[in-house]
Scaffold this active site. Sequence first.
Site, mmCIF file in Angstrom:
data_model
loop_
_atom_site.group_PDB
_atom_site.id
_atom_site.type_symbol
_atom_site.label_atom_id
_atom_site.label_comp_id
_atom_site.label_asym_id
_atom_site.label_seq_id
_atom_site.Cartn_x
_atom_site.Cartn_y
_atom_site.Cartn_z
ATOM 1 N N HIS A 37 -43.056 43.135 -36.196
ATOM 2 C CA HIS A 37 -41.754 42.894 -35.571
ATOM 3 C C HIS A 37 -41.639 43.833 -34.380
ATOM 4 O O HIS A 37 -42.398 44.803 -34.281
ATOM 5 C CB HIS A 37 -40.627 43.200 -36.564
ATOM 6 C CG HIS A 37 -40.641 44.635 -36.972
ATOM 7 N ND1 HIS A 37 -41.366 45.085 -38.061
ATOM 8 C CD2 HIS A 37 -40.110 45.744 -36.402
ATOM 9 C CE1 HIS A 37 -41.253 46.407 -38.132
ATOM 10 N NE2 HIS A 37 -40.495 46.839 -37.136
ATOM 11 N N HIS A 121 -42.344 47.955 -28.557
ATOM 12 C CA HIS A 121 -43.690 47.932 -29.137
ATOM 13 C C HIS A 121 -43.674 47.202 -30.468
ATOM 14 O O HIS A 121 -42.617 47.076 -31.099
ATOM 15 C CB HIS A 121 -44.178 49.366 -29.362
ATOM 16 C CG HIS A 121 -43.389 50.064 -30.424
ATOM 17 N ND1 HIS A 121 -42.190 50.695 -30.169
ATOM 18 C CD2 HIS A 121 -43.592 50.183 -31.762
ATOM 19 C CE1 HIS A 121 -41.707 51.181 -31.284
ATOM 20 N NE2 HIS A 121 -42.535 50.875 -32.278
HETATM 21 O O1 3AM Z 1 -40.964 49.217 -35.301
HETATM 22 P P1 3AM Z 1 -41.691 50.388 -35.830
HETATM 23 O O2 3AM Z 1 -42.720 50.042 -36.853
HETATM 24 O O3 3AM Z 1 -42.194 51.333 -34.799
HETATM 25 O O4 3AM Z 1 -40.937 53.292 -38.176
HETATM 26 C C1 3AM Z 1 -39.879 52.388 -38.466
HETATM 27 C C2 3AM Z 1 -40.109 51.042 -37.861
HETATM 28 O O5 3AM Z 1 -40.587 51.256 -36.551
HETATM 29 C C3 3AM Z 1 -38.634 52.826 -37.746
HETATM 30 O O6 3AM Z 1 -37.846 51.664 -37.733
HETATM 31 C C4 3AM Z 1 -38.686 50.513 -37.753
HETATM 32 C C5 3AM Z 1 -38.291 49.595 -38.865
HETATM 33 O O7 3AM Z 1 -38.388 50.242 -40.097
HETATM 34 N N1 3AM Z 1 -37.963 53.939 -38.377
HETATM 35 C C6 3AM Z 1 -37.981 54.287 -39.674
HETATM 36 N N2 3AM Z 1 -37.238 55.384 -39.872
HETATM 37 C C7 3AM Z 1 -36.760 55.756 -38.670
HETATM 38 C C8 3AM Z 1 -35.915 56.796 -38.209
HETATM 39 N N3 3AM Z 1 -35.410 57.713 -39.041
HETATM 40 C C9 3AM Z 1 -37.220 54.828 -37.708
HETATM 41 N N4 3AM Z 1 -36.913 54.915 -36.426
HETATM 42 C C10 3AM Z 1 -36.123 55.942 -36.052
HETATM 43 N N5 3AM Z 1 -35.622 56.849 -36.910
#
Ligand code: 3AM
Length: 178
Positions: A37, A121
């Site tokens: 996603h 990304h």
């Molecule tokens: O889209 P990506 O995979 O980069 O890493 C988590 C994921 O990112 C991020 O939110 C997306 C959906 O889960 N994520 C998880 N915890 C987070 C946080 N505390 C976070 N992003 C920012 N702060």
Amino acid sequence: MMRLFVGLELPWDVKERLSGLAGSLQGARWVPPENYHLTLRFIGETPHHVAEEIDHALAALRLRPFDLRLTGLGAFHKGGRPTQLWVGAARCEPLDRLQGKIETALQRVGLPAEKRRFTPHVTIARLDNVSEASAAGFIGQHNLFAAEPFTVGEFVLFSSRLGKERSVYTAEVEYELA
Ligand code: 3AM
């Protein structure tokens, strides 16, 4: 409480192209294709009544559909080590506008401002003990990657349940762009 984020779902053919990148990189935990996603805004643990307010605020946004192309690879780092491998999105003004409107809407609901700069990304792998040299080698090898452009016709409020093996993302509400 629900763990929420706002993002874009990707078409299956794009997910297939991305999954073709998963290959030999010691220490990489490849994201399963159904979990690919593009995150527009991480929200985090949210009480149900706030989730409802968020839903109303997102439903009020009026934006047009637009085309998006995923291209190029990169990594996020923590403490000097690569932690996340991703495919980027081609610079895209309507995507920035959508992200900006979502950010404003969420701040109006009372959420604190996101401090990190928006780096569109799609995470394809989480990295455990991967050296900078091998991450850079992998990125260099695949840097010409470009998927077919696709039309973004909606954005999604996802809930996320963190699992030991993998997280489960559920599309809670889809908001159409028209
Ligand atoms: O889209 P990506 O995979 O980069 O890493 C988590 C994921 O990112 C991020 O939110 C997306 C959906 O889960 N994520 C998880 N915890 C987070 C946080 N505390 C976070 N992003 C920012 N702060």
